[in-house]
Scaffold this motif. Structure first.
Motif, PDB file in Angstrom:
ATOM      1  N   ARG A   1      -5.240  62.740  77.028  1.00  0.00           N
ATOM      2  CA  ARG A   1      -6.275  62.450  76.064  1.00  0.00           C
ATOM      3  C   ARG A   1      -5.890  61.724  74.824  1.00  0.00           C
ATOM      4  N   ALA A   2      -6.673  60.860  74.099  1.00  0.00           N
ATOM      5  CA  ALA A   2      -6.575  60.417  73.060  1.00  0.00           C
ATOM      6  C   ALA A   2      -6.548  61.231  71.587  1.00  0.00           C
ATOM      7  N   GLY A   3      -7.496  62.185  71.688  1.00  0.00           N
ATOM      8  CA  GLY A   3      -7.332  63.153  70.594  1.00  0.00           C
ATOM      9  C   GLY A   3      -6.132  64.054  70.470  1.00  0.00           C
ATOM     10  N   THR A   4      -5.360  64.469  71.571  1.00  0.00           N
ATOM     11  CA  THR A   4      -4.118  65.116  71.593  1.00  0.00           C
ATOM     12  C   THR A   4      -3.295  64.313  70.675  1.00  0.00           C
ATOM     13  N   HIS A   5      -2.955  63.112  70.786  1.00  0.00           N
ATOM     14  CA  HIS A   5      -2.049  62.401  70.105  1.00  0.00           C
ATOM     15  C   HIS A   5      -2.147  62.522  68.628  1.00  0.00           C
ATOM     16  N   ARG A   6      -3.406  62.391  67.962  1.00  0.00           N
ATOM     17  CA  ARG A   6      -3.577  62.407  66.654  1.00  0.00           C
ATOM     18  C   ARG A   6      -2.842  63.688  66.164  1.00  0.00           C
ATOM     19  N   HIS A   7      -3.520  64.778  66.825  1.00  0.00           N
ATOM     20  CA  HIS A   7      -3.009  66.076  66.287  1.00  0.00           C
ATOM     21  C   HIS A   7      -1.412  66.338  66.290  1.00  0.00           C
ATOM     22  N   ARG A   8      -1.169  66.013  67.640  1.00  0.00           N
ATOM     23  CA  ARG A   8       0.459  66.169  67.854  1.00  0.00           C
ATOM     24  C   ARG A   8       1.335  65.365  66.959  1.00  0.00           C
ATOM     25  N   LEU A   9       0.966  63.972  66.699  1.00  0.00           N
ATOM     26  CA  LEU A   9       1.458  63.267  65.673  1.00  0.00           C
ATOM     27  C   LEU A   9       1.615  63.635  64.382  1.00  0.00           C
ATOM     28  N   SER A  10       0.677  64.125  63.852  1.00  0.00           N
ATOM     29  CA  SER A  10       0.644  64.807  62.412  1.00  0.00           C
ATOM     30  C   SER A  10       1.481  65.774  62.451  1.00  0.00           C
ATOM     31  N   LEU A  11       1.395  66.686  63.159  1.00  0.00           N
ATOM     32  CA  LEU A  11       2.339  67.813  63.311  1.00  0.00           C
ATOM     33  C   LEU A  11       3.705  67.506  63.551  1.00  0.00           C
TER      34      LEU A  11
ATOM     35  N   GLU B   1      -4.334  60.236  82.285  1.00  0.00           N
ATOM     36  CA  GLU B   1      -4.242  61.631  81.656  1.00  0.00           C
ATOM     37  C   GLU B   1      -2.630  62.021  81.843  1.00  0.00           C
ATOM     38  N   CYS B   2      -2.092  61.826  83.012  1.00  0.00           N
ATOM     39  CA  CYS B   2      -0.836  62.191  83.293  1.00  0.00           C
ATOM     40  C   CYS B   2       0.142  61.655  82.524  1.00  0.00           C
ATOM     41  N   GLN B   3       0.032  60.150  82.232  1.00  0.00           N
ATOM     42  CA  GLN B   3       1.110  59.407  81.415  1.00  0.00           C
ATOM     43  C   GLN B   3       0.721  59.543  79.948  1.00  0.00           C
ATOM     44  N   LEU B   4      -0.465  59.439  79.763  1.00  0.00           N
ATOM     45  CA  LEU B   4      -0.607  59.465  77.965  1.00  0.00           C
ATOM     46  C   LEU B   4      -1.389  60.822  77.504  1.00  0.00           C
TER      47      LEU B   4
ATOM     48  N   ASP C   1      -3.886  49.915  72.979  1.00  0.00           N
ATOM     49  CA  ASP C   1      -3.112  48.899  73.574  1.00  0.00           C
ATOM     50  C   ASP C   1      -2.310  49.389  74.857  1.00  0.00           C
ATOM     51  N   THR C   2      -1.420  50.558  74.534  1.00  0.00           N
ATOM     52  CA  THR C   2      -0.726  51.109  75.551  1.00  0.00           C
ATOM     53  C   THR C   2      -1.829  51.724  76.771  1.00  0.00           C
ATOM     54  N   ALA C   3      -2.578  52.444  76.307  1.00  0.00           N
ATOM     55  CA  ALA C   3      -3.445  52.926  77.192  1.00  0.00           C
ATOM     56  C   ALA C   3      -4.027  52.068  77.955  1.00  0.00           C
ATOM     57  N   ALA C   4      -4.767  50.879  77.326  1.00  0.00           N
ATOM     58  CA  ALA C   4      -5.292  49.886  78.045  1.00  0.00           C
ATOM     59  C   ALA C   4      -4.510  48.866  79.065  1.00  0.00           C
ATOM     60  N   LEU C   5      -3.218  48.978  78.307  1.00  0.00           N
ATOM     61  CA  LEU C   5      -2.372  48.220  79.228  1.00  0.00           C
ATOM     62  C   LEU C   5      -1.824  49.014  80.664  1.00  0.00           C
ATOM     63  N   LEU C   6      -1.792  50.362  80.355  1.00  0.00           N
ATOM     64  CA  LEU C   6      -1.415  51.362  81.435  1.00  0.00           C
ATOM     65  C   LEU C   6      -2.332  51.047  82.735  1.00  0.00           C
ATOM     66  N   VAL C   7      -3.734  51.073  82.233  1.00  0.00           N
ATOM     67  CA  VAL C   7      -4.964  51.334  83.220  1.00  0.00           C
ATOM     68  C   VAL C   7      -5.142  49.880  83.723  1.00  0.00           C
ATOM     69  N   THR C   8      -4.940  48.861  83.182  1.00  0.00           N
ATOM     70  CA  THR C   8      -4.996  47.394  83.572  1.00  0.00           C
ATOM     71  C   THR C   8      -3.789  47.263  84.750  1.00  0.00           C
ATOM     72  N   LYS C   9      -2.660  47.566  84.299  1.00  0.00           N
ATOM     73  CA  LYS C   9      -1.597  47.428  85.398  1.00  0.00           C
ATOM     74  C   LYS C   9      -1.790  48.325  86.592  1.00  0.00           C
ATOM     75  N   LEU C  10      -2.074  49.564  86.349  1.00  0.00           N
ATOM     76  CA  LEU C  10      -2.490  50.171  87.557  1.00  0.00           C
ATOM     77  C   LEU C  10      -3.604  49.770  88.506  1.00  0.00           C
TER      78      LEU C  10
ATOM     79  N   GLN D   1      -4.029  50.982  66.744  1.00  0.00           N
ATOM     80  CA  GLN D   1      -4.247  49.846  67.917  1.00  0.00           C
ATOM     81  C   GLN D   1      -3.122  50.064  68.887  1.00  0.00           C
ATOM     82  N   CYS D   2      -1.880  50.414  68.573  1.00  0.00           N
ATOM     83  CA  CYS D   2      -0.747  50.252  69.633  1.00  0.00           C
ATOM     84  C   CYS D   2      -0.942  51.372  70.516  1.00  0.00           C
ATOM     85  N   LEU D   3      -1.708  52.669  70.278  1.00  0.00           N
ATOM     86  CA  LEU D   3      -1.922  53.610  71.262  1.00  0.00           C
ATOM     87  C   LEU D   3      -2.909  53.249  72.274  1.00  0.00           C
TER      88      LEU D   3
END
Length: 103
Positions: free
Chosen positions: A68-78, A63-66, A38-47, A34-36
């Protein structure tokens, strides 16, 4: 939150939602991280509220700031598994086999 809702029409809200969905920040991310989401939704809304009202510009900035969502899951577990391994070695030292190979 109600003041933000008054500034965004339902058409604009749907555009923001579709930008998030296309970047992978959909309901499954909301459930998993949910934190991820919320961060994406807040960023897009503020923009959007700051004047970025082009769908492609919002998508590019997300894309530049955060990324794609799928890349975070893999990077986080690694990074988590790497961090746990390094923490173990910081406390216990490297295994004797590894120390012998370095000499």
């Amino acid at each position: 939150m109600s003041s933000i809702e008054n500034n965004i029409s339902s058409v604009d809200f749907e555009m923001i939602r579709s930008v998030l969905d296309d970047a992978g920040y959909d309901a499954s991310v909301l459930v998993e991280d949910q934190c991820l989401f919320d961060t994406a939704a807040l960023l897009v809304t503020k923009l959007f509220l700051s004047g970025v009202d082009s769908r492609s510009a919002l998508a590019a900035k997300l894309e530049c700031q955060l990324g794609r969502a799928g890349t975070h899951r893999h990077r986080l577990s690694l990074s988590l598994s790497l961090s746990l391994s390094l923490s173990r070695y910081a406390i216990q030292g490297f295994p004797l086999e590894s120390q012998a190979n370095k000499s």
